[in-house]
Structures are given as structure tokens and as C-alpha cells.
Design a protein around this motif. Sequence first.
Motif, PDB file in Angstrom:
ATOM      1  N   LEU A 168       0.846  -1.190   0.000  1.00 36.72           N
ATOM      2  CA  LEU A 168       0.000   0.000   0.000  1.00 36.72           C
ATOM      3  C   LEU A 168       0.882   1.242   0.000  1.00 36.72           C
ATOM      4  N   HIS A 169       0.501   2.242  -0.819  1.00 35.72           N
ATOM      5  CA  HIS A 169       1.244   3.494  -0.912  1.00 35.72           C
ATOM      6  C   HIS A 169       0.254   4.656  -0.725  1.00 35.72           C
ATOM      7  N   VAL A 170       0.508   5.512   0.251  1.00 31.46           N
ATOM      8  CA  VAL A 170      -0.374   6.647   0.538  1.00 31.46           C
ATOM      9  C   VAL A 170       0.475   7.909   0.576  1.00 31.46           C
ATOM     10  N   GLN A 171       0.043   8.946  -0.151  1.00 30.46           N
ATOM     11  CA  GLN A 171       0.822  10.187  -0.207  1.00 30.46           C
ATOM     12  C   GLN A 171      -0.096  11.407  -0.119  1.00 30.46           C
ATOM     13  N   TYR A 172       0.408  12.452   0.529  1.00 31.04           N
ATOM     14  CA  TYR A 172      -0.362  13.689   0.691  1.00 31.04           C
ATOM     15  C   TYR A 172       0.594  14.865   0.679  1.00 31.04           C
ATOM     16  N   SER A 173       0.184  15.949   0.001  1.00 31.67           N
ATOM     17  CA  SER A 173       0.935  17.199   0.048  1.00 31.67           C
ATOM     18  C   SER A 173       0.050  18.279   0.652  1.00 31.67           C
ATOM     19  N   ASN A 174       0.558  18.944   1.668  1.00 29.76           N
ATOM     20  CA  ASN A 174      -0.199  19.994   2.345  1.00 29.76           C
ATOM     21  C   ASN A 174      -0.161  21.317   1.580  1.00 29.76           C
ATOM     22  N   GLY A 175       0.649  21.359   0.527  1.00 32.32           N
ATOM     23  CA  GLY A 175       0.757  22.533  -0.338  1.00 32.32           C
ATOM     24  C   GLY A 175       1.749  22.212  -1.420  1.00 32.32           C
ATOM     25  N   THR A 176       1.288  21.960  -2.643  1.00 31.79           N
ATOM     26  CA  THR A 176       2.180  21.476  -3.691  1.00 31.79           C
ATOM     27  C   THR A 176       3.312  22.455  -3.993  1.00 31.79           C
ATOM     28  N   GLU A 177       3.070  23.745  -3.790  1.00 27.65           N
ATOM     29  CA  GLU A 177       4.123  24.753  -3.903  1.00 27.65           C
ATOM     30  C   GLU A 177       4.457  25.340  -2.542  1.00 27.65           C
ATOM     31  N   ALA A 178       3.425  25.820  -1.830  1.00 25.00           N
ATOM     32  CA  ALA A 178       3.636  26.419  -0.508  1.00 25.00           C
ATOM     33  C   ALA A 178       2.436  26.104   0.380  1.00 25.00           C
ATOM     34  N   ASP A 179       2.685  26.036   1.685  1.00 28.65           N
ATOM     35  CA  ASP A 179       1.584  25.826   2.632  1.00 28.65           C
ATOM     36  C   ASP A 179       1.606  26.897   3.724  1.00 28.65           C
ATOM     37  N   ASP A 180       1.896  28.146   3.287  1.00 29.54           N
ATOM     38  CA  ASP A 180       2.009  29.244   4.234  1.00 29.54           C
ATOM     39  C   ASP A 180       0.694  30.000   4.428  1.00 29.54           C
ATOM     40  N   LYS A 181      -0.370  29.551   3.744  1.00 30.88           N
ATOM     41  CA  LYS A 181      -1.676  30.167   3.936  1.00 30.88           C
ATOM     42  C   LYS A 181      -2.552  29.215   4.733  1.00 30.88           C
ATOM     43  N   LYS A 182      -3.761  29.628   5.044  1.00 33.33           N
ATOM     44  CA  LYS A 182      -4.643  28.694   5.731  1.00 33.33           C
ATOM     45  C   LYS A 182      -4.953  27.540   4.794  1.00 33.33           C
ATOM     46  N   TRP A 183      -5.335  26.396   5.375  1.00 32.22           N
ATOM     47  CA  TRP A 183      -5.450  25.147   4.623  1.00 32.22           C
ATOM     48  C   TRP A 183      -6.326  25.296   3.388  1.00 32.22           C
ATOM     49  N   SER A 184      -7.416  26.024   3.485  1.00 31.91           N
ATOM     50  CA  SER A 184      -8.372  26.121   2.380  1.00 31.91           C
ATOM     51  C   SER A 184      -7.845  26.909   1.193  1.00 31.91           C
ATOM     52  N   LEU A 185      -6.689  27.558   1.327  1.00 32.47           N
ATOM     53  CA  LEU A 185      -6.122  28.344   0.225  1.00 32.47           C
ATOM     54  C   LEU A 185      -4.864  27.711  -0.362  1.00 32.47           C
ATOM     55  N   ASN A 186      -4.429  26.576   0.185  1.00 32.39           N
ATOM     56  CA  ASN A 186      -3.271  25.868  -0.367  1.00 32.39           C
ATOM     57  C   ASN A 186      -3.723  24.845  -1.407  1.00 32.39           C
ATOM     58  N   ASP A 187      -2.885  24.601  -2.406  1.00 31.54           N
ATOM     59  CA  ASP A 187      -3.152  23.548  -3.393  1.00 31.54           C
ATOM     60  C   ASP A 187      -2.642  22.216  -2.838  1.00 31.54           C
ATOM     61  N   HIS A 188      -3.490  21.176  -2.862  1.00 35.07           N
ATOM     62  CA  HIS A 188      -3.148  19.906  -2.243  1.00 35.07           C
ATOM     63  C   HIS A 188      -3.057  18.773  -3.264  1.00 35.07           C
ATOM     64  N   TYR A 189      -2.319  17.747  -2.868  1.00 40.10           N
ATOM     65  CA  TYR A 189      -2.228  16.507  -3.642  1.00 40.10           C
ATOM     66  C   TYR A 189      -2.556  15.341  -2.725  1.00 40.10           C
ATOM     67  N   TYR A 190      -3.357  14.385  -3.252  1.00 40.22           N
ATOM     68  CA  TYR A 190      -3.678  13.159  -2.533  1.00 40.22           C
ATOM     69  C   TYR A 190      -3.395  11.980  -3.466  1.00 40.22           C
ATOM     70  N   GLY A 191      -2.726  10.968  -2.964  1.00 39.72           N
ATOM     71  CA  GLY A 191      -2.447   9.789  -3.783  1.00 39.72           C
ATOM     72  C   GLY A 191      -2.635   8.506  -2.998  1.00 39.72           C
ATOM     73  N   LEU A 192      -3.258   7.520  -3.624  1.00 37.49           N
ATOM     74  CA  LEU A 192      -3.444   6.206  -3.025  1.00 37.49           C
ATOM     75  C   LEU A 192      -3.102   5.159  -4.076  1.00 37.49           C
ATOM     76  N   GLY A 193      -2.218   4.240  -3.746  1.00 37.06           N
ATOM     77  CA  GLY A 193      -1.793   3.246  -4.735  1.00 37.06           C
ATOM     78  C   GLY A 193      -1.582   1.872  -4.133  1.00 37.06           C
ATOM     79  N   LEU A 194      -1.704   0.862  -4.981  1.00 35.02           N
ATOM     80  CA  LEU A 194      -1.414  -0.522  -4.621  1.00 35.02           C
ATOM     81  C   LEU A 194      -0.463  -1.091  -5.666  1.00 35.02           C
TER      82      LEU A 194
END
Length: 368
Positions: A168-194
Amino acid sequence: MKFVKTSLAVALLSLGSLAAAESQITLYGTVDGAVVVNKAKGADTTVSMEDGIAGGSVWGLEGTEDLGNGYSVGFLLENGFSMDSGEAGEGGKSWSKQATLSVSGGFGELAFGRMGGLASYEGSYSIWDASPIGTDYLQAGLGNVFVTGQINNNSIVYVSPEFGGLKLHVQYSNGTEADDKKWSLNDHYYGLGLTYELGNLSLAGIVERYDYKSFRDEDTKASMIYSLSASYDFEVAKVFFGYQYASRFHTVDQLEDAFVGGKGMNQNAFTLGTEIPAAGGTLKLVANYGFGKVKSADQVTFDDNKVNLNKDKFNRFTVGAAYEYLLSKRTFLYGWGAYATAGKLFKEKAVEGDFKSWSVGLGLHHNF
């Protein structure tokens, strides 16, 4: 006194040997360069020296420390560069390819930092294995048809232990470029793999989501990417297959200044390839095909200017062949030919030169 000095020297040497055994640091990298003949539709034929044709030129540092009881800490720092000019791969980043810190043990592996997505073909944690050449060899690479993802900052990934060949492979980015703003304004990545390994068979299935919180005023929908890959080694030849459905994606690699807002584009894409041992080297053959539709035809911009489309459907097709001849365990000589074409929307004169082209060339690739 002489005995004391000798004993101290032996003790220091022993401590140094113990430290070396517990902690290991490796300098590694690849250097790749080629002479390329390239021709795009409507443009002149060019002859140039290019970098990264059979794999990008990179250098890196990798280290591990054994913590005991089956646990270890590791780091990986990797930067890309252009062999032909000496320039760094991405301005402003000391480690543009990867920068990760990891902990491993019986629970699996947990890593943090900058890393490629699960289907990106970038870095240590990408698990998609759909083609014998991946994203290499110019027009023949997957990026000319598929959505191959990106390298994301502020990421965390978990890789499970193997259970009967399954991981199982699980990945998350809290801000693909930056996470210096509140969560709702950051660009995110979610990945799930087998991934699944059974003898000569390898399988992978990946679901990825890219949201565009920083584009929310433009009503830009999140992208969903579903990718499958399978390979089987028959020993006389290894065969690869890949499929991808991309929903609401907003950019294509060939048009850097183009963006489709709203619901973006949908696409089905397929790849088939093989690698065959031949005359002391390896022959690699690939074919890629994709077809799709622009879902938000009224939200297409080019250079930040609105564009009116005459068509909303598109298709893309690329083929390529490469031969790699081993000069040593770490160095190979290669030659290739690749061709790309496209239809419907991508056949329009304004963009056809970006999608219709061919290349041939010779190069040298060295690992250290």
C-alpha cells in the motif's frame, strides 16, 4: 606514555569504524547527453546538443543510520542539472528533484519532504511502471499523451510492508508549492496506490487528486487521475501496458501557457511497449494513444487571454524506438527515433507545431 597513545589511537579508529558501520552516506548521480535532430511541423529542422534524453542528469546524496531493532533513519537529497550548460535543473531550488527524510521499520516506511507523486515517474516513491522508457526519449515519452503528475513540496508518504506481494502506498501534500496560507487556500495533492509483485508479473493501480484551492475564484475543479500499469517479463522480452483516465485536468505539457478552467478536460489514454535483449543491448519499442474532450470550452486561456475554440475534442498519438548498448555496468550508448502527431483540436494551425514533430539522435548515459 607510548602505550597510552597507541591505545587511544586504536580506540578512535574503532569508534570511527563503528560510526561508519552505523551510518552510510552515498554520493550518486547520472550524466546524460545526446546530439538531437528535431523537426516540428511548420518549423525548421534543428540539430542540437541536449541533456536528459535517456534519463535526466542528476546528482544526489543518500544516507542511512541504523537505529537498531530493525529501525533506521534515512535522507535523500537530489538535484537536476543540464549537462550541456551546467545550469541547475530548476532555479531557486538546491534540491529540485527530491529532498526527503524517512523512518523505516517493521511498520513500513514513512517519509517527508519534496517528492514526486505516485504516478509522476519522478523520484523514489513513484510506483507507475507503464512503459519501458517512462517519460524519456522526447516525443516517445508518456508525458506527450498522459498526465504524469509533478514533484510536490510539503509532502508525506507511507509505504506499507509487503503482504504476499502486495504493498500500500499513501501520499499527501499539504501545499504542492507552498503551505504558508490557511489550509483552504493551499493547493493539495492526494495519492493512493497498490502494487503487486508475483514472480515476473508487476501490477500497479493509482488514484490521485489535485485540488486547486488557490484558483477557487475561477471555479476550477479538482483533477482526478486514475492510472493502471502491468508488466510481465517473458525473459526473451518484457511487455508493458498502461491505462489512464484523467478527469478535469487543466494543462498539457506541450502548451505551457495554456490553462483550461472550470471542469477542464477529460481523457482516456493507453500505452503499449516492450524491451527486448538484442546484440548485447536492449531494444525498446513504445506506442501511446489518448483521446478526450475539453469540458469547459468557454474557460480556455492562452497567455492569460481567453481563446475561442472551433473544436472541443482532441486526440494524440506517439511512437518511438530506442536501442541502448552497454559499454560497461554503468555506461550505455543509445540511439532513438520518435514521432508524435495529433488530431481534431490539436490539429489547429495555432498549436499543431507543438503536437506534430519527430526526432532522432545518438547519446551517452553514465551512472556513478
